[in-house]
Design an enzyme around this catalytic site. Structure first.
Site, PDB file in Angstrom:
ATOM      1  CG  HIS A  58      -0.320   0.325   2.493  1.00 25.09           C
ATOM      2  ND1 HIS A  58       0.309  -0.618   3.250  1.00 25.09           N
ATOM      3  CD2 HIS A  58      -0.183   1.495   3.170  1.00 25.09           C
ATOM      4  CE1 HIS A  58       0.802  -0.060   4.345  1.00 25.09           C
ATOM      5  NE2 HIS A  58       0.525   1.220   4.321  1.00 25.09           N
TER       6      HIS A  58
HETATM    7  C1  UD1 Z   1      -2.031   5.645   5.953  1.00 24.65           C
HETATM    8  C2  UD1 Z   1      -0.743   6.107   6.636  1.00 24.65           C
HETATM    9  C3  UD1 Z   1       0.267   4.972   6.651  1.00 24.65           C
HETATM   10  C4  UD1 Z   1      -0.325   3.686   7.192  1.00 24.65           C
HETATM   11  C5  UD1 Z   1      -1.593   3.362   6.409  1.00 24.65           C
HETATM   12  C6  UD1 Z   1      -2.255   2.085   6.907  1.00 24.65           C
HETATM   13  C7  UD1 Z   1      -0.228   8.506   6.368  1.00 24.65           C
HETATM   14  C8  UD1 Z   1       0.655   9.488   5.706  1.00 24.65           C
HETATM   15  N1  UD1 Z   1      -0.138   7.238   5.954  1.00 24.65           N
HETATM   16  O1  UD1 Z   1      -1.716   5.448   4.570  1.00 24.65           O
HETATM   17  O2  UD1 Z   1       1.372   5.353   7.439  1.00 24.65           O
HETATM   18  O3  UD1 Z   1       0.607   2.642   7.025  1.00 24.65           O
HETATM   19  O4  UD1 Z   1      -2.498   4.453   6.549  1.00 24.65           O
HETATM   20  O5  UD1 Z   1      -3.312   1.703   6.102  1.00 24.65           O
HETATM   21  O6  UD1 Z   1      -0.997   8.891   7.240  1.00 24.65           O
HETATM   22  N2  UD1 Z   1      -9.063   4.966   1.511  1.00 24.65           N
HETATM   23  C9  UD1 Z   1     -10.307   4.384   1.390  1.00 24.65           C
HETATM   24  N3  UD1 Z   1     -10.956   3.978   2.529  1.00 24.65           N
HETATM   25  C10 UD1 Z   1     -10.398   4.116   3.750  1.00 24.65           C
HETATM   26  C11 UD1 Z   1      -9.129   4.701   3.865  1.00 24.65           C
HETATM   27  C12 UD1 Z   1      -8.464   5.118   2.728  1.00 24.65           C
HETATM   28  O7  UD1 Z   1     -10.831   4.233   0.307  1.00 24.65           O
HETATM   29  O8  UD1 Z   1     -11.048   3.717   4.745  1.00 24.65           O
HETATM   30  C13 UD1 Z   1      -8.341   5.407   0.302  1.00 24.65           C
HETATM   31  C14 UD1 Z   1      -8.301   6.916   0.224  1.00 24.65           C
HETATM   32  O9  UD1 Z   1      -9.325   7.418  -0.548  1.00 24.65           O
HETATM   33  C15 UD1 Z   1      -6.956   7.198  -0.399  1.00 24.65           C
HETATM   34  C16 UD1 Z   1      -6.118   5.991  -0.053  1.00 24.65           C
HETATM   35  O10 UD1 Z   1      -6.996   4.976   0.412  1.00 24.65           O
HETATM   36  O11 UD1 Z   1      -7.042   7.277  -1.802  1.00 24.65           O
HETATM   37  C17 UD1 Z   1      -5.049   6.310   0.947  1.00 24.65           C
HETATM   38  O12 UD1 Z   1      -5.564   6.631   2.233  1.00 24.65           O
HETATM   39  P1  UD1 Z   1      -4.710   7.546   3.260  1.00 24.65           P
HETATM   40  O13 UD1 Z   1      -5.305   7.517   4.599  1.00 24.65           O
HETATM   41  O14 UD1 Z   1      -4.417   8.855   2.636  1.00 24.65           O
HETATM   42  O15 UD1 Z   1      -3.290   6.856   3.362  1.00 24.65           O
HETATM   43  P2  UD1 Z   1      -2.878   5.342   3.479  1.00 24.65           P
HETATM   44  O16 UD1 Z   1      -2.251   4.989   2.179  1.00 24.65           O
HETATM   45  O17 UD1 Z   1      -3.969   4.458   3.998  1.00 24.65           O
END
Ligand code: UD1
Length: 355
Positions: free
Chosen positions: A204
């Site tokens: 991820h």
């Molecule tokens: C975040 C953390 C990372 C951690 C990870 C665990 C930061 C900078 N990064 O990264 O350290 O390892 O979480 O999962 O804070 N999304 C969904 N549904 C959700 C959550 C996210 O669809 O419930 C999608 C969002 O739309 C986005 C992507 O996933 O496009 C990334 O989500 P985001 O929370 O920005 O960062 P992670 O990659 O999950």
């Protein structure tokens, strides 16, 4: 005493579980604030239910955005929450944007901040998590470190007087869940036989998901593993694969949704190995006695590599042979317990009560 925990992303819910239990036992008035960074049922609600975490007292509902907008929205929302609850300590967890926002909003209001999982470093300044770790450690009043290596990093940055070694709360929860699920069958996607060798994979990190060629090479390497690969697909991975027109289920890969924590632990326990770029899963593989290949150039959890359980493989040359790799001597058998004894959360409560 009142402690206000700020959480928002999946790994923080796992860490919150043993802390909330220890705070309950210690009689600490605990306020839980969920920023909403992770909002899907499988990424958030399932953890609260399965790990018996009290429902959040406050939900900020921030959701996804780019880093600046997401962190800024959390900062803007936190002032009112902190002024309403006036905690003795604000406790922030790990290295996400929710960690940094919680720490920064608290210090601006002159509230004391404790950072759980302090002192981890990848020394890779491309990672948003690395900025979050360094900035949070330097803002916090109390640094609760999981390992000796983390204590060393804090000392090297002039922070030794604020640092305390408490152990890793993820060990607490991992061991409890391991013992609870040992006799359950692993729930794997149709077509994967839990009685035959299989591999568990998660990818991820932005460095791995956001470049089409890089992501295609990773899926190709996973597809070439000679046993089934259960790919627990984070929403970011699914979104990028769809954008690039990349089919995740190629070769050996069985792509499926992320698992609830107990089922994830059970799946890893029964596996021949783990391929991941997650920090937490590298360590869970180690604690559960399973070899790991990490698709990154570096790791914060260097002990897993030094003790022979984890191989760093950014070039993807070692991924296909993971299932055949010999297991080293079991870490417990070798007397190595770099991540503590499973009682870290109790020490967190003690440190906050005595500081
Ligand atoms: C975040 C953390 C990372 C951690 C990870 C665990 C930061 C900078 N990064 O990264 O350290 O390892 O979480 O999962 O804070 N999304 C969904 N549904 C959700 C959550 C996210 O669809 O419930 C999608 C969002 O739309 C986005 C992507 O996933 O496009 C990334 O989500 P985001 O929370 O920005 O960062 P992670 O990659 O999950």
């Amino acid at each position: 005493m009142r402690v206000l925990s700020v959480v928002g992303a999946r790994p923080q819910f796992v860490k919150l579980a043993p802390v909330a239990a220890a705070f309950g036992a210690a009689g600490i008035d605990h306020v839980i604030v969920h920023t909403g960074q992770h909002y899907d049922a499988v990424m958030s609600d399932a953890f609260f239910e399965d790990l018996h975490i009290p429902a959040p007292d406050v939900h900020l509902g921030i959701g996804s955005a780019n880093h600046g907008a997401q962190t800024g929205a959390m900062l803007a929302a936190m002032d009112d929450v902190l002024l309403t609850h006036r905690p003795d300590w604000v406790l922030v967890y790990g290295d996400t944007n929710s960690t940094l926002a919680g720490a920064l909003s608290a210090v601006k209001l002159h509230l004391r901040v404790a950072h759980l999982e302090a002192g981890l470093r990848s020394f890779n300044r491309r990672m948003p998590e690395e900025h979050n770790r360094v900035l949070t450690d330097h803002a916090a009043d109390l640094l609760l470190a999981p390992t000796q290596v983390a204590m060393g990093h804090l000392a090297a940055e002039g922070l030794a007087d604020r640092a305390r070694l408490v152990g890793d709360v993820m060990t607490d929860v991992c061991f409890l869940v391991r013992d609870a699920v040992r006799d359950r069958p692993a729930e794997l996607p149709t077509g994967v036989d839990p009685a035959s060798p299989y591999v568990v994979a998660t990818i991820h990190r932005a460095d791995n998901t956001d470049d089409p060629q890089r992501l295609a090479a990773i899926v190709e390497a996973l597809g070439a593993v000679p046993v089934p690969v259960v790919l627990l697909a984070h929403p970011r991975l699914r979104a990028r694969a769809a954008e690039f027109g990349l089919d995740l289920s190629r070769g050996s890969v069985h792509a499926t949704d992320p698992l609830p924590y107990p089922q994830m632990v059970r799946a890893v326990m029964g596996s021949a190995g783990v391929v991941t770029d997650s920090g937490g899963l590298q360590k869970e593989a180690f604690l559960l006695g399973v070899p790991c290949t990490t698709v990154r150039t570096e790791t914060e959890w260097t002990e897993t590599v030094d003790l022979g359980w984890n191989v760093l493989d950014p070039g993807l040359t070692r991924v296909p042979d993971l299932a055949a790799r010999a297991k080293p001597v079991a870490p417990e058998g070798a007397g190595a317990a770099p991540y503590g004894d499973g009682k870290a959360a109790q020490r967190v409560a003690d440190e906050l009560l005595s500081a």
